[in-house]
Scaffold this active site. Structure first.
Site, mmCIF file in Angstrom:
data_model
loop_
_atom_site.group_PDB
_atom_site.id
_atom_site.type_symbol
_atom_site.label_atom_id
_atom_site.label_comp_id
_atom_site.label_asym_id
_atom_site.label_seq_id
_atom_site.Cartn_x
_atom_site.Cartn_y
_atom_site.Cartn_z
ATOM 1 N N CYS A 1 0.822 -1.200 -0.217
ATOM 2 C CA CYS A 1 -0.056 -0.027 -0.022
ATOM 3 C C CYS A 1 0.864 1.321 -0.034
ATOM 4 O O CYS A 1 0.275 2.234 -0.059
ATOM 5 C CB CYS A 1 -0.844 -0.045 1.162
ATOM 6 N N HIS B 1 -9.254 3.042 -1.727
ATOM 7 C CA HIS B 1 -7.879 2.651 -1.636
ATOM 8 C C HIS B 1 -7.568 1.806 -2.709
ATOM 9 O O HIS B 1 -7.237 0.765 -2.699
ATOM 10 C CB HIS B 1 -7.843 2.129 -0.358
ATOM 11 N N CYS C 1 -0.228 2.128 6.650
ATOM 12 C CA CYS C 1 0.157 0.890 6.770
ATOM 13 C C CYS C 1 0.579 -0.036 5.612
ATOM 14 O O CYS C 1 0.153 0.237 4.795
ATOM 15 C CB CYS C 1 -0.679 -0.010 7.868
ATOM 16 N N GLY D 1 0.921 -4.157 3.921
ATOM 17 C CA GLY D 1 0.727 -5.379 4.199
ATOM 18 C C GLY D 1 2.026 -6.175 4.502
ATOM 19 O O GLY D 1 3.028 -5.873 3.819
#
Length: 436
Positions: A114, A394, A422, A424
C-alpha cells in the site's frame, strides 16, 4: 555547496530545525506537478473496464499537457503497483511511452504494497538527491476491478511458514490483521464507526465545496450507454419477444464520458447508520464494509526535479520533498505501521509532531488508523481533513501518490505535512513535504 551551506548555518546559529526543513535551496527536491484521476468503485465504477496501463497512460498524458513539462526532461520513471504480475513492469512501461515519454527514458516498477505510490516518489527523490538525475516522474496505479481477488493472494512455502510465527503471519488476510489490532488495543465498534462516519462527512463536504477539483484531472473513456440498456429493459417488459429479437440484432451502444468525480463519498453517513452493518471478517468482530477502505480503481502522478531546474524552466513549484521513513512491524498487526513510521520520520528530521499541520494517514481500517493517531498523539483535527480511504477509496498502488496530491492542497504556504500508511506483511511508511 551543501558543506558551505551547513557551515553558514553553523556560524549564524539562529535557525531552528523547522527553519532548515522549510528553507529554500537550489538543490532541493521539489514537486512541480501532483495530479490524480478520480477514484472509482472497483467492479462497479466508471473505470471497471479500463486496464491499469490505459488508466496510467491517460493520466500521464494529461499531466504532461497540463504542466507543459517537456517529456525529454524526464530522466527516470518509477511506478508503484501492487496487483499486476511483476508490479506491471511491462504494461506500465508501455503506458509511459504511449503517454509521450521517450523510450530512451528508463523505467522501474515498484511494489511495497500500500505504500507503493509513496515509494515511487521516494525513489525519484533519492535519485535527485544523489545527483543521478535532475528530473523524474513518479506514479502509482491500480485496477482492482481487473486484478483483485484470490489470484492476488500470496503463496509461501511450508518450510518458510514453519520457520517462525511472524513468517507464517505474512499470509494473514488484511481483515484478520485489522481484527487483531482492534482486540489487542481495545478499539470499540462505536469508536471505529464514529471515525468512519467522520471520514465520509469530511469527504462529502470536500466534494460539495469542490476541494478536489484542482488535484483531479478529467479522464475521457469509452463506456457502455447505460440509458440505452434501461430503455431496452422497458421495451422487454412491454413486449418480451420483440425485445429479445431487438437485443439480438442491436450492437452494443458505447459513448464517450468524462470521469472527474470520486465515486466513494456519499452523504448522510453516520455512526448510527454504520452500526447496522454486519462484521466482515469475524462473526463477533468490529471491522465491516463501512469502516474499512473501499476497493477502488485509480492513478496518481508526481513530477519532481531540482529547485534550480524548476526555477530556470519557470515551472510552478507546489511543494518541497523533505524525507521518507519506513519501518517493520509484526505482520499479525500490520495496521499499526503508521504509529511507528511517523515517529521515525519526525526523529529523522528532528521535528516534533506539533510542527506538522496536516497528517494524511491512510484509512485501511478505522481501528488501525485510530490506534496510530492515538499512539503518536496527533490531534484528530489535523488528520485527513478532506476524508480518507474509508470514504474516498484505496486503489492500493495509487494511494501513496494520491495522498501527496491531496496533502499539498490542504496545506498553506510554508506549512509542513506528513503522509503515512500501513503496509501488508507488517510495515509502515511516512513521507514529509512542505507547501511552497
Amino acid at each position: 555547496m551543501q558543506r558551505l551551506q551547513q557551515l553558514e548555518r553553523h556560524i549564524r546559529g539562529t535557525k531552528s530545525k523547522k527553519d532548515e526543513v522549510t528553507e529554500k535551496n537550489p538543490d532541493d527536491v521539489v514537486i512541480v506537478a501532483a495530479y490524480r484521476t478520480a477514484i472509482t468503485r472497483a467492479g462497479k465504477g466508471k473505470f471497471k473496464n479500463l486496464n491499469s496501463d490505459e488508466l496510467l497512460m491517460k493520466l500521464v498524458s494529461a499531466v504532461l499537457l497540463k504542466v507543459k513539462v517537456d517529456p525529454k526532461w524526464i530522466e527516470d520513471v518509477s511506478v508503484g503497483n501492487v496487483l499486476n504480475p511483476g508490479a506491471g513492469v511491462n504494461e506500465h512501461r508501455a503506458a509511459i511511452i504511449a503517454a509521450g515519454v521517450p523510450a530512451e527514458v528508463p523505467f522501474i516498477a515498484l511494489n511495497r504494497q500500500c505504500s507503493s505510490g509513496l515509494m515511487a516518489v521516494n525513489d525519484i527523490a533519492n535519485k535527485i538527491i544523489t545527483g543521478q538525475i535532475d528530473c523524474g516522474l513518479a506514479a502509482g496505479v491500480e485496477s482492482m476491478s481487473n486484478n483483485y481477488g484470490p489470484q492476488a493472494a500470496p503463496h509461501i512455502s511450508d518450510s518458510v511458514k514453519n520457520a517462525s510465527n511472524d513468517a507464517k503471519n505474512c499470509m494473514l488476510p488484511m481483515g484478520t490483521t485489522s481484527e487483531n489490532v482492534n482486540s489487542q488495543y481495545g478499539l470499540t465498534r462505536l469508536k471505529q464507526d464514529q471515525f468512519a462516519a467522520s471520514s465520509y462527512q469530511k469527504a462529502e463536504r470536500a466534494v460539495r465545496l469542490g476541494l478536489f477539483r484542482d488535484e483531479i484531472l478529467p479522464i475521457t473513456i469509452e463506456d457502455q450507454d447505460e440509458e440505452d440498456e434501461e430503455e431496452d429493459e422497458e421495451e422487454g417488459r412491454q413486449n418480451q419477444q420483440n425485445s429479445n429479437n431487438h437485443n439480438k440484432s442491436k450492437p452494443s451502444v458505447h459513448r464517450q464520458i468524462v470521469v472527474k468525480d470520486d465515486e466513494g463519498p456519499r452523504p448522510n453517513v453516520t455512526a448510527k447508520s454504520l452500526s447496522r452493518l454486519k462484521p466482515a471478517f469475524k462473526k463477533d468482530g468490529t471491522s465491516h464494509a463501512g469502516n474499512s477502505s473501499q476497493i477502488s480503481d485509480g492513478a496518481a502522478a508526481v513530477i519532481l526535479m531540482r529547485r534550480d531546474m524548476a526555477m530556470k524552466s519557470e515551472l510552478p513549484i507546489l511543494a518541497k520533498y523533505v524525507a521518507t521513513a519506513i519501518v517493520g512491524v509484526p505482520p499479525s498487526i500490520m495496521g499499526v505501521g503508521p504509529a511507528y513510521a511517523i515517529p521515525k520520520l519526525l526523529k529523522k528530521v528532528e521535528l516534533s509532531k506539533d510542527d506538522v499541520q496536516v497528517y494524511e494517514i491512510n484509512e485501511a481500517f478505522a481501528g488501525q488508523a485510530l490506534f496510530s493517531i492515538n499512539k503518536v498523539g496527533i490531534p484528530i483535527g489535523k488528520v485527513n481533513p478532506r476524508g480518507g480511504a474509508i470514504a474516498l477509496g484505496h486503489p492500493l498502488g495509487c494511494t501513496g501518490a494520491r495522498q501527496i496530491c491531496t496533502l499539498i492542497r490542504e496545506l498553506a504556504p510554508g506549512q509542513i505535512g506528513v503522509t503515512s500508511m500501513c503496509i501488508g506483511g507488517g510495515q509502515g511508511a511516512a513521507g514529509m513535504f512542505v507547501r511552497e
